[in-house]
Structure formats: structure tokens, C-alpha cells
Motif scaffolding. Structure first.
Motif, PDB file in Angstrom:
ATOM      1  N   LYS A 175       0.756  -1.025   0.003  1.00  0.00           N
ATOM      2  CA  LYS A 175       0.039  -0.060  -0.099  1.00  0.00           C
ATOM      3  C   LYS A 175       0.940   1.433   0.030  1.00  0.00           C
ATOM      4  CE  LYS A 175      -3.576  -0.048   2.676  1.00  0.00           C
ATOM      5  NZ  LYS A 175      -4.303  -0.292   4.056  1.00  0.00           N
ATOM      6  N   LEU A 178       2.064   1.848  -3.445  1.00  0.00           N
ATOM      7  CA  LEU A 178       1.059   2.403  -4.261  1.00  0.00           C
ATOM      8  C   LEU A 178       1.000   3.976  -3.942  1.00  0.00           C
ATOM      9  CD1 LEU A 178      -1.699  -0.183  -4.309  1.00  0.00           C
ATOM     10  CD2 LEU A 178      -0.369   0.252  -6.182  1.00  0.00           C
ATOM     11  N   HIS A 189      -7.985   4.961 -10.017  1.00  0.00           N
ATOM     12  CA  HIS A 189      -7.509   3.601 -10.189  1.00  0.00           C
ATOM     13  C   HIS A 189      -6.710   3.172  -9.000  1.00  0.00           C
ATOM     14  CE1 HIS A 189      -7.618   4.137 -14.952  1.00  0.00           C
ATOM     15  NE2 HIS A 189      -8.698   3.998 -14.309  1.00  0.00           N
ATOM     16  N   ARG A 190      -6.041   4.160  -8.417  1.00  0.00           N
ATOM     17  CA  ARG A 190      -5.221   3.958  -7.075  1.00  0.00           C
ATOM     18  C   ARG A 190      -6.240   3.515  -6.109  1.00  0.00           C
ATOM     19  NH1 ARG A 190      -1.564   8.415  -4.499  1.00  0.00           N
ATOM     20  NH2 ARG A 190      -3.688   9.428  -4.246  1.00  0.00           N
ATOM     21  N   LEU A 193      -7.204  -0.123  -6.375  1.00  0.00           N
ATOM     22  CA  LEU A 193      -6.124  -0.799  -5.878  1.00  0.00           C
ATOM     23  C   LEU A 193      -5.870  -1.051  -4.542  1.00  0.00           C
ATOM     24  CD1 LEU A 193      -3.571  -0.166  -8.455  1.00  0.00           C
ATOM     25  CD2 LEU A 193      -4.490  -2.465  -8.505  1.00  0.00           C
ATOM     26  N   LEU A 196      -8.713  -3.000  -3.075  1.00  0.00           N
ATOM     27  CA  LEU A 196      -8.495  -4.579  -3.352  1.00  0.00           C
ATOM     28  C   LEU A 196      -7.699  -4.968  -2.275  1.00  0.00           C
ATOM     29  CD1 LEU A 196      -9.276  -6.796  -5.338  1.00  0.00           C
ATOM     30  CD2 LEU A 196      -7.253  -6.178  -6.563  1.00  0.00           C
TER      31      LEU A 196
END
Length: 422
Positions: A175, A178, A189-190, A193, A196
């Protein structure tokens, strides 16, 4: 060495300083290079990345090679600097030469090349891979001898030297990566992720529709009422019960009955023949596991039960997907429907609002406990049923009870989080 021209000694000294800078920069670049990007480039066939990856597979040999080269040129530079100092200043020049060489080595052969390598590790590492690979082939016997003695010394000190490779990244470390690489991803989009990665820590109970919000068909209701519910339902599937959700007979796919609704022969008995077997899942199942179970069982709809086997809610595939990509029906106004900002910076919040959704949409960090709603969090904190005008501090946020109904907090005012005093 008196017959060696002074100019030649200076030229060799400059060459040694340059080689020292080369070895110092190469060491820093190889150690600082992004291993995950390196692995990716090697996988797609980048020749420089493959060469560097091969060198880094045996870091003990690589370090020995770099230090052999660096120490050799530094010692040789020191010897040449001593000769030059003796020529220029006699024996008093030995101290002068040592000081000048130390400063020169520090600036031009250590700090400058290492700083440059730390700023551009990839570019310099790929260049270093060429000559270090060639040197490794030539000096491998000497490198092995050095490694033999250094490894033996480490073993005497109780240090294990086996290379276990890169440690796998934890979820929190991934994380962080990211977040640091955020400029490479669109914010949406980040966010997907990151959600997720958090999916494993979220359980079915956190996202299910609670029992009180589940719409179902009760076969004890009059048939006209059932027809009206089926016609006006916004759902594709509905549980069919007798009396309550404690007696679920099955699940009705409403598409199967659209052509029967106008049929005068469609009744309770015929409806029961169209039911699918209900699919139950425990409330503590992680969303990652539940997603896999939906896929394996080819299901999209499940009733949620607690440890006593009682039906406590309902979850559909879209609830899990919504945790990853955001709720399908979410719009800025829909997301904020439970929150009403006030001129003083506070917000009026519905007690039924999900604490997780509030944290996500408002950027708050209200404490996540067993309670899922703001009402539940307040009751759990106070351990009592509050009355209007009651104030409390919830996770650093000042909360004032504005409206209650029975034993439920209907509306609460949440202020700006208080800063901790030093």
C-alpha cells in the motif's frame, strides 16, 4: 621512481581517482536500484537489466569485487600521491599529501559519484553492469578467496550468510508503494487497488444489507400484495419466506415470472415451484473468500447467517464489487445523502450512516468497532441510550446528539476533529 616524470604521476593519480569514483558510484547505483522495476525490465528482455540482475543474485561476490577494485585504486592513488608530495615538498609533504588526497577522494571519488548514483541508480547501474560482469569473469578466483575468508569470519561471529533473496512485501508495504507511485495512476485507479488490498480485512457483515433492509416476499401476504411487490421491485432476486426471514423457502428470480404476472393462473403454489435453493454464508467470511465462493458456486446472491444460524442480512455480488470499484449507484449527491455540511464546519449525519462509508467519503477516521453504523458506534461508546443534546468525543471528533427516536440516534452533529495537544 625518481626518473618517472611528474606529469605522468599526476596523470596516473587522476586516473586512479576516476576509477575510484567509478567503483564507488557503481556500488551505490547497484544497491539503490529499484529491484521490482529491475525484475520487470529483465522479464521483458532488457539486456542491461538482465546483466545487473545476474550480478545481484550473488551480492556477496558483487560487493567483494567492487571493494577489491576500489581499495586497489585507492591504495595505488595513496602511493602515487606520496611520491608526488615527496618530490614537491620533501618529507614534510607526506602529511600534506595525505590531507589533500583525503579531501580529494572524499569530494571527487566518494560523495559526488555516490550522490549522482543515488539520484540516477538505474542509468548508472546498467552501465556498471557491463564492466563489472567482465571484471567478475577475470577476478572470480580472487573474489572467491576473499569471500571464503570473510564468510568464515562472519560464521565465527554467529552470522548466517545464506542469501534468502528478497523478502516478500507485506500488504502495508505494498500500500505504501502504491501511495508513493500515485503519480503513475489516476486517483480512481489507485483507490481501486488500495480497496482491493483491504478486501481481505473486510467481512461480509461489513457490506451486507442488514436484516431490517432486506426486501422479501411473504407467502402469508394476500396475493394482490405479492403481485404488487413483484411488479414494483427494483431487485432481480428476492427471498421468499413464510412469516419472516427465519423461514426462507427459497429465492425467486423475478425474470422468470415476468411473463406469468398477467396470467390469472399464477398463484402461491405456482410461485413456489419457481424458487431456487437459498444460498447461505457466514457473516464473518472475508470478502476475498466470499468472492471466490460466488465464483466457484456460480452464485450472485446469498443470505447471511450468524453463529446461531439466524438470518441477519443479505449480500450480492455487486456489494463486493462495489467495495473494489465503488458503489454502482453512487453519485456525489447520493454518497452524501446521509451527511449535511453546516456553515460552522460541522456536519449533520444520519445515525443509520455506515461508519466505513463516512470514513471513505468524508476522509474521516472514526473508530471502526463491532458497530457498523454511527448510531451503533455512539451507543457502544456511551454504553447507554443517549438523549438529545448529549455530547461525546468519538475518535477525537466532537459528537452532539441532535435527534433520537425511541432507542435509536436519528441525527448527530459531528465537528472537526480535535488536534492532540503536545
Amino acid at each position: 621512481m625518481d626518473e618517472v616524470p611528474l606529469a605522468l604521476l599526476f596523470a596516473v593519480l587522476v586516473l586512479m581517482l576516476a576509477l575510484s569514483a567509478l567503483f564507488s558510484g557503481s556500488e551505490t547505483a547497484l544497491m539503490a536500484i529499484n529491484r521490482y522495476r529491475l525484475r520487470h525490465l529483465a522479464r521483458v528482455g532488457h539486456p542491461g537489466a538482465r546483466r545487473v540482475e545476474e550480478l545481484l543474485r550473488q551480492p556477496d561476490r558483487l560487493i567483494s569485487l567492487v571493494l577489491l577494485g576500489n581499495n586497489f585504486v585507492n591504495v595505488l592513488a595513496s602511493s602515487i600521491a606520496t611520491l608526488i608530495a615527496l618530490r614537491l615538498w620533501g618529507e614534510a609533504g607526506i602529511a600534506i599529501g595525505a590531507v589533500l588526497l583525503t579531501i580529494t577522494l572524499l569530494i571527487f571519488s566518494e560523495v559526488t559519484p555516490k550522490t549522482l548514483a543515488a539520484l540516477h541508480p538505474e542509468r548508472l547501474a546498467f552501465i556498471a553492469g557491463y564492466y563489472l560482469s567482465a571484471l567478475m569473469a577475470v577476478l572470480l578466483p580472487l573474489v572467491l578467496v576473499v569471500n571464503f575468508f570473510s564468510t568464515g569470519l562472519l560464521r565465527l561471529l554467529g552470522v548466517h550468510t545464506q542469501n534468502n533473496g528478497d523478502n516478500p512485501l507485506t500488504r502495508d508495504e505494498l500500500k505504501t508503494l502504491l501511495f508513493e507511485a500515485g503519480h503513475h495512476f489516476a486517483p480512481r485507479h489507485r483507490g481501486m487497488l488500495l480497496r482491493l488490498l483491504d478486501l481481505e480485512s473486510v467481512v461480509v457483515e461489513d457490506v451486507m444489507a442488514p436484516r431490517g433492509e432486506v426486501r422479501y416476499l411473504d407467502l402469508d401476504d394476500p396475493w394482490p400484495d405479492l403481485l404488487g411487490q413483484m411488479i414494483n421491485s427494483s431487485h432481480t432476486r428476492m427471498p421468499v419466506c413464510r412469516g419472516s426471514l427465519d423461514k426462507v423457502l427459497g429465492v425467486l428470480h423475478l425474470r422468470r415470472v415476468t411473463h406469468l404476472l398477467a396470467d390469472g393462473k399464477f398463484d402461491h403454489a405456482r410461485l413456489q415451484t419457481l424458487l431456487d435453493e437459498p444460498y447461505y454464508v457466514p457473516e464473518g467470511t472475508s470478502l476475498t473468500q466470499q468472492l471466490l465462493q460466488f465464483q466457484a458456486n456460480r452464485e450472485r446472491f446469498a443470505l447471511v447467517v450468524n453463529e446461531y444460524g439466524d438470518t441477519v442480512g443479505l449480500i450480492v455480488l455487486e456489494d463486493i464489487l462495489g467495495e473494489i470499484i465503488g458503489k454502482f449507484s453512487d453519485t456525489p449527491t447520493a454518497t452524501m445523502s446521509d451527511v449535511h455540511p453546516q456553515p460552522d464546519g460541522s456536519c449533520l449525519v444520519a445515525g443509520s450512516a455506515s461508519v466505513r462509508e463516512l470514513n471513505r467519503s468524508m476522509g474521516w477516521d472514526l473508530p471502526l468497532t463491532e458497530a457498523k453504523t454511527l448510531n451503533g458506534a455512539i451507543l457502544e461508546h456511551l454504553e447507554n441510550i443517549p438523549t438529545p443534546a448529549t455530547s461525546l468525543l468519538l475518535g477525537g471528533y466532537p459528537v452532539e446528539i441532535v435527534q433520537t427516536q425511541g432507542n435509536v440516534v436519528k441525527v448527530a452533529r459531528i465537528g472537526v476533529k480535535l488536534k492532540r495537544s503536545a
